[in-house]
Motif scaffolding. Sequence first.
Motif, PDB file in Angstrom:
ATOM      1  N   THR A   1      -3.715  -3.474  -9.543  1.00 20.25           N
ATOM      2  CA  THR A   1      -3.706  -2.191  -8.744  1.00 20.25           C
ATOM      3  C   THR A   1      -4.975  -1.727  -8.606  1.00 20.25           C
ATOM      4  OG1 THR A   1      -1.403  -2.017  -9.222  1.00 20.25           O
ATOM      5  CG2 THR A   1      -2.712  -0.108  -8.457  1.00 20.25           C
ATOM      6  N   PHE A   2      -5.408  -1.121  -7.483  1.00 18.84           N
ATOM      7  CA  PHE A   2      -6.637  -0.345  -7.191  1.00 18.84           C
ATOM      8  C   PHE A   2      -6.176   1.041  -6.445  1.00 18.84           C
ATOM      9  CE2 PHE A   2      -7.548  -4.852  -6.641  1.00 18.84           C
ATOM     10  CZ  PHE A   2      -8.710  -5.007  -7.491  1.00 18.84           C
ATOM     11  N   GLN A   3      -6.847   1.974  -6.926  1.00 18.92           N
ATOM     12  CA  GLN A   3      -6.591   3.445  -6.552  1.00 18.92           C
ATOM     13  C   GLN A   3      -7.935   4.103  -5.989  1.00 18.92           C
ATOM     14  OE1 GLN A   3      -5.330   6.429  -9.418  1.00 18.92           O
ATOM     15  NE2 GLN A   3      -3.863   7.080  -8.202  1.00 18.92           N
ATOM     16  N   PHE A   4      -7.679   4.335  -4.813  1.00 15.21           N
ATOM     17  CA  PHE A   4      -8.681   4.992  -4.092  1.00 15.21           C
ATOM     18  C   PHE A   4      -8.465   6.363  -3.634  1.00 15.21           C
ATOM     19  CE2 PHE A   4      -9.028   0.323  -2.962  1.00 15.21           C
ATOM     20  CZ  PHE A   4     -10.541   0.036  -3.259  1.00 15.21           C
ATOM     21  N   ARG A   5      -9.613   7.164  -3.681  1.00 10.03           N
ATOM     22  CA  ARG A   5      -9.436   8.424  -3.195  1.00 10.03           C
ATOM     23  C   ARG A   5     -10.335   8.795  -2.004  1.00 10.03           C
ATOM     24  NH1 ARG A   5      -6.647  12.643  -5.404  1.00 10.03           N
ATOM     25  NH2 ARG A   5      -7.023  11.564  -7.410  1.00 10.03           N
ATOM     26  N   ARG A   6      -9.607   9.514  -1.202  1.00  6.70           N
ATOM     27  CA  ARG A   6     -10.404   9.601   0.327  1.00  6.70           C
ATOM     28  C   ARG A   6     -11.709  10.482   0.036  1.00  6.70           C
ATOM     29  NH1 ARG A   6      -8.460   9.208   5.105  1.00  6.70           N
ATOM     30  NH2 ARG A   6      -6.386   9.407   4.760  1.00  6.70           N
ATOM     31  N   GLN A   7     -12.711   9.831   0.619  1.00  6.88           N
ATOM     32  CA  GLN A   7     -13.956  10.458   0.617  1.00  6.88           C
ATOM     33  C   GLN A   7     -14.458  11.716   1.435  1.00  6.88           C
ATOM     34  OE1 GLN A   7     -17.038   7.611   1.750  1.00  6.88           O
ATOM     35  NE2 GLN A   7     -18.895   8.779   1.053  1.00  6.88           N
ATOM     36  N   THR A   8     -14.693  12.523   0.726  1.00  3.13           N
ATOM     37  CA  THR A   8     -14.796  13.880   1.524  1.00  3.13           C
ATOM     38  C   THR A   8     -16.282  13.899   2.226  1.00  3.13           C
ATOM     39  OG1 THR A   8     -16.303  14.997  -0.494  1.00  3.13           O
ATOM     40  CG2 THR A   8     -13.716  15.114  -0.473  1.00  3.13           C
ATOM     41  N   THR A   9     -16.430  14.707   3.203  1.00  2.00           N
ATOM     42  CA  THR A   9     -17.882  14.750   3.846  1.00  2.00           C
ATOM     43  C   THR A   9     -18.937  15.033   3.021  1.00  2.00           C
ATOM     44  OG1 THR A   9     -17.372  17.290   4.360  1.00  2.00           O
ATOM     45  CG2 THR A   9     -16.906  15.596   6.008  1.00  2.00           C
TER      46      THR A   9
ATOM     47  N   TYR B   1       0.869  -1.312   0.014  1.00  2.00           N
ATOM     48  CA  TYR B   1      -0.336   0.083  -0.107  1.00  2.00           C
ATOM     49  C   TYR B   1       0.882   1.458  -0.045  1.00  2.00           C
ATOM     50  CZ  TYR B   1       0.897   1.250   4.929  1.00  2.00           C
ATOM     51  OH  TYR B   1       1.377   1.488   6.308  1.00  2.00           O
ATOM     52  N   ASP B   2       0.342   2.287  -0.547  1.00  2.00           N
ATOM     53  CA  ASP B   2       0.911   3.502  -0.518  1.00  2.00           C
ATOM     54  C   ASP B   2       0.132   4.564  -0.514  1.00  2.00           C
ATOM     55  OD1 ASP B   2       3.155   5.408  -0.845  1.00  2.00           O
ATOM     56  OD2 ASP B   2       2.422   5.845  -3.187  1.00  2.00           O
ATOM     57  N   VAL B   3       0.276   5.639   0.435  1.00  2.00           N
ATOM     58  CA  VAL B   3      -0.908   6.716   0.693  1.00  2.00           C
ATOM     59  C   VAL B   3       0.042   8.002   0.215  1.00  2.00           C
ATOM     60  CG1 VAL B   3      -2.295   7.998   2.272  1.00  2.00           C
ATOM     61  CG2 VAL B   3      -2.098   5.573   2.391  1.00  2.00           C
ATOM     62  N   GLU B   4      -0.460   8.765  -0.899  1.00  2.00           N
ATOM     63  CA  GLU B   4       0.086   9.962  -1.102  1.00  2.00           C
ATOM     64  C   GLU B   4      -1.092  11.093  -1.291  1.00  2.00           C
ATOM     65  OE1 GLU B   4       2.366  10.497  -4.571  1.00  2.00           O
ATOM     66  OE2 GLU B   4       3.463   8.567  -4.236  1.00  2.00           O
ATOM     67  N   GLY B   5      -1.082  11.842  -0.218  1.00  2.00           N
ATOM     68  CA  GLY B   5      -2.082  12.962  -0.122  1.00  2.00           C
ATOM     69  C   GLY B   5      -3.397  11.990   0.020  1.00  2.00           C
ATOM     70  N   ASP B   6      -4.404  12.395  -0.767  1.00  2.00           N
ATOM     71  CA  ASP B   6      -5.799  11.644  -0.732  1.00  2.00           C
ATOM     72  C   ASP B   6      -6.032  10.416  -1.493  1.00  2.00           C
ATOM     73  OD1 ASP B   6      -6.508  13.607   1.497  1.00  2.00           O
ATOM     74  OD2 ASP B   6      -7.418  14.992   0.056  1.00  2.00           O
TER      75      ASP B   6
END
Length: 148
Positions: free
Chosen positions: A136-144, A118-123
């Motif tokens: 590979t799966f790329q996820f974006r952090r969910q906003t409110t 795993y790798d986390v860069e920013g969001d």
Amino acid sequence: MPKKVVGRWLLEAASLLPDEKPRVEGLESQDAKPRPDYGRSLVVTPGGCFLMRTKLEDATLGRGNALEIRSWGAFQVNEKDDSVELRTKSGQAVGPVCGKPRVIGLSKGKFQPTSYTYDVEGDTLTLTAKTPSLQTFQFRRQTTEQAE
């Protein structure tokens, strides 16, 4: 649990498996955007648990059908080699199929643990399978706003 992986994540892109590539016409990239009728989200808790949800709708299952497939278990991080193992404990599929509401337990079969780097860069959270395919799966952090 590293704080940087805790939160709600939405699938943004995924690589294709080698056996899927010949079926995709005009493939210009190794990465594929998720289909509009297929949404995947991942929730990682501070206590080391995960909940994965995949929504399948009309285009996949046929008109009037929809299922949300849920699986949950332990999100075990090995910080030494930046890897994570998803140890699924149970799951279910919930939704209307052929006009009837369904709840289908998925825990009868044996779930295999899945290992990823795993790798986390920013969001952005990137999970790469520790298999020969390196899917590979790329996820974006969910906003409110997205959560509402």
